[in-house]
Design a protein around this motif. Sequence first.
Motif, PDB file in Angstrom:
ATOM      1  N   THR A 307       0.827  -1.218   0.000  1.00 52.36           N
ATOM      2  CA  THR A 307       0.000   0.000   0.000  1.00 52.36           C
ATOM      3  C   THR A 307       0.851   1.254   0.000  1.00 52.36           C
ATOM      4  O   THR A 307       0.336   2.343  -0.193  1.00 52.36           O
ATOM      5  CB  THR A 307      -0.904   0.026   1.244  1.00 52.36           C
ATOM      6  N   ALA A 308       2.160   1.105   0.243  1.00 54.82           N
ATOM      7  CA  ALA A 308       3.050   2.254   0.281  1.00 54.82           C
ATOM      8  C   ALA A 308       4.350   1.918  -0.425  1.00 54.82           C
ATOM      9  O   ALA A 308       4.861   0.800  -0.325  1.00 54.82           O
ATOM     10  CB  ALA A 308       3.331   2.682   1.723  1.00 54.82           C
ATOM     11  N   LEU A 309       4.874   2.888  -1.151  1.00 57.07           N
ATOM     12  CA  LEU A 309       6.138   2.755  -1.856  1.00 57.07           C
ATOM     13  C   LEU A 309       7.030   3.879  -1.368  1.00 57.07           C
ATOM     14  O   LEU A 309       6.626   5.044  -1.344  1.00 57.07           O
ATOM     15  CB  LEU A 309       5.908   2.863  -3.367  1.00 57.07           C
ATOM     16  N   SER A 310       8.249   3.539  -0.980  1.00 51.92           N
ATOM     17  CA  SER A 310       9.187   4.558  -0.526  1.00 51.92           C
ATOM     18  C   SER A 310      10.569   4.227  -1.053  1.00 51.92           C
ATOM     19  O   SER A 310      11.049   3.099  -0.876  1.00 51.92           O
ATOM     20  CB  SER A 310       9.207   4.640   1.007  1.00 51.92           C
ATOM     21  N   ALA A 311      11.205   5.198  -1.698  1.00 56.31           N
ATOM     22  CA  ALA A 311      12.544   4.979  -2.249  1.00 56.31           C
ATOM     23  C   ALA A 311      13.186   6.323  -2.550  1.00 56.31           C
ATOM     24  O   ALA A 311      12.489   7.327  -2.736  1.00 56.31           O
ATOM     25  CB  ALA A 311      12.476   4.127  -3.524  1.00 56.31           C
ATOM     26  N   VAL A 312      14.507   6.337  -2.598  1.00 57.55           N
ATOM     27  CA  VAL A 312      15.213   7.574  -2.949  1.00 57.55           C
ATOM     28  C   VAL A 312      15.024   7.845  -4.443  1.00 57.55           C
ATOM     29  O   VAL A 312      14.689   6.941  -5.219  1.00 57.55           O
ATOM     30  CB  VAL A 312      16.707   7.472  -2.600  1.00 57.55           C
ATOM     31  N   PRO A 313      15.224   9.096  -4.895  1.00 62.15           N
ATOM     32  CA  PRO A 313      14.966   9.427  -6.310  1.00 62.15           C
ATOM     33  C   PRO A 313      15.734   8.586  -7.318  1.00 62.15           C
ATOM     34  O   PRO A 313      15.198   8.261  -8.380  1.00 62.15           O
ATOM     35  CB  PRO A 313      15.368  10.900  -6.388  1.00 62.15           C
TER      36      PRO A 313
END
Length: 633
Positions: A307-313
């Motif tokens: 449900t969530a995606l998190s990553a550096v650019p």
Amino acid sequence: MPFVPMRQVRSLADVEAIEAIPLEKAIKPASTYEILADSARAFGDKTALTFLRTGDPADAPIRWSYAELFANVTRTANALHALGIGPNDAVAFLLPGCLEAHLALWGAEAAGVTQPLNPLLTDDKLADLMRAAGAKALIAWGDEAEAGYWSKARRLFEAVEGLAHLIRVDPGPALGGDPTPTPEGALDLRALIADQPADRLVSGRVIRPEDTAAYFHTGGTTGAPKLARHTHGGQVFTAWACVQMQGVTERDVTINGYPLFHVAGVLPASLTSLSAGLEMVIPTTGLLRNREVLRNYWKLAEKYGATALSAVPTVLAALADVPLEGADVSRIRYCRTGAAPLPPELAARFERQFGLHVHESLGMTETHGIVSIRPPGLRGPAGCVGLRLPHSRIRIARLDAEGAPTAEEAAPGEAGMILFKAPNVFPGYLDPAATAKAFDADGWLITGDVGYLDEAGLLHLAGRAKDLIIRSGHNIDPRVIEEALDKHPAVRISAAVGAPDAYAGELPVAYVELAPGAEASEEELLEFARAHVDEPPARPRWVEILPAMATTNVGKIFKPELRRRALERIARETLAELTAPNPAPALEVEMEGEGYVVRAAGDEALRARVAKALAPLPPRIRVEPLPAAAAAG
């Protein structure tokens, strides 16, 4: 009780409404150990951690429930206590992405102080960090993997005085296989904790919010790493604030691809998830550096119901090149990035291809991982890193000619240094001199980031103060150049830095990584940049194409390396001029503290001429002979 969102945050008024409840009533746990205890009681057999052994979506994962995680953390704390680890003793670890990293994190914090280490640092830097912390034990991955874990751990065990215990995480059972023999002189983590009590801390320790929980080394994107002290209270506050700002609930599932030696992976990602009852997926030991994981990322997101995606650019840029191929990612309600500026073109591409609006946040090691968050549903342009945390304050200070903060407050909309006060501001580095430089005279943390607050209270980034290119006293935001280059269809990602110049101090230059299969010349990109950068002083002197952008182990663009490359190019050009028409001798440049050492082949007279020619440049430069082997190579 686990942390739950008090209300949906969409504006500064919502943040202020949360602040109506006193902090001591809003946050009950005094330590990270209490957070895990509360979650174990609340969620029991619910999955806490899902470890992917491979990047193949068809492969069966290894899962730990909340009850299992807490029991294993307790056993680890008790085992460390039995080895003589006390509340002020550091336990270092060198581990890839794995379930056991959470034992090293939270078990060590319950017994003493955890010290996560970046395995890609040199032996000398790691040894220095461990000596500074007074590490008494080292927990390490039991084979080489990509970072040479075990051989590095053995060398450190010999080199670091006072390091009494070397504890091995056996990759066999950790990956779901058979045990492998424990080398002589080492302890096996699983055997060590097997017979320890799982229901209590044998030490009887009562952990206070002000107790030291961890020593984190800074990311090192602007210089040499330093050891920052984290408290239990600061870490707990970060988890609580992230739950409030992001509306995290036990129904969420997140893929945590950040390394667990980095504050982003440990606190805004892991502890936040564990405090609210999420299922957190660890995508193999290689995390998002694993090409199979990247190639199958959207299929993995579908399989595990992310449900969530998190990553550096830089990782988002890689994911943008991965087609969905029919994967259903409709459950993803929140996409967040941080740690580095988000290129507007990348943000637009992500939304165009996947229908995901990328929200930004601002965080740093010195704030236990978070300063501001743009919550779900609050749209904004690239560079908008959202609202301040509840019970925190942000101040924007005007900059002087050198880019340092002044006592004068910036006007609304005017860019300046971001200063921060909050319960999660760290107490300081282990080095008192470094701590003194981190705060202004009124006790505000100097973040090093430049930005402004708009009328709605939203914080917008304009770059890092050390990244500002100062040309003849004129401050140039490198993002102006980067945003121009990112518009070129062949560019995957770009970075601009200041190259030293004897007259102007710095001149803007740029580095580019091309998109897969794309073609462009450096001359074409230079003309493109100059045509799309309106301000003449900001137009780059050169654009250089790199096979891969220089990044840290967590994917941040490593601008010190780009500045080193810029000086090396200038030094080579200088050497070529001094030796023309003959071929220039070999040369290399290495960072040395705040300066550089230039090593050049040739005789002493030539090196003296090189030193004289480079002397007018702003950085401190030392010229010495190039070793014979390097010169021959």
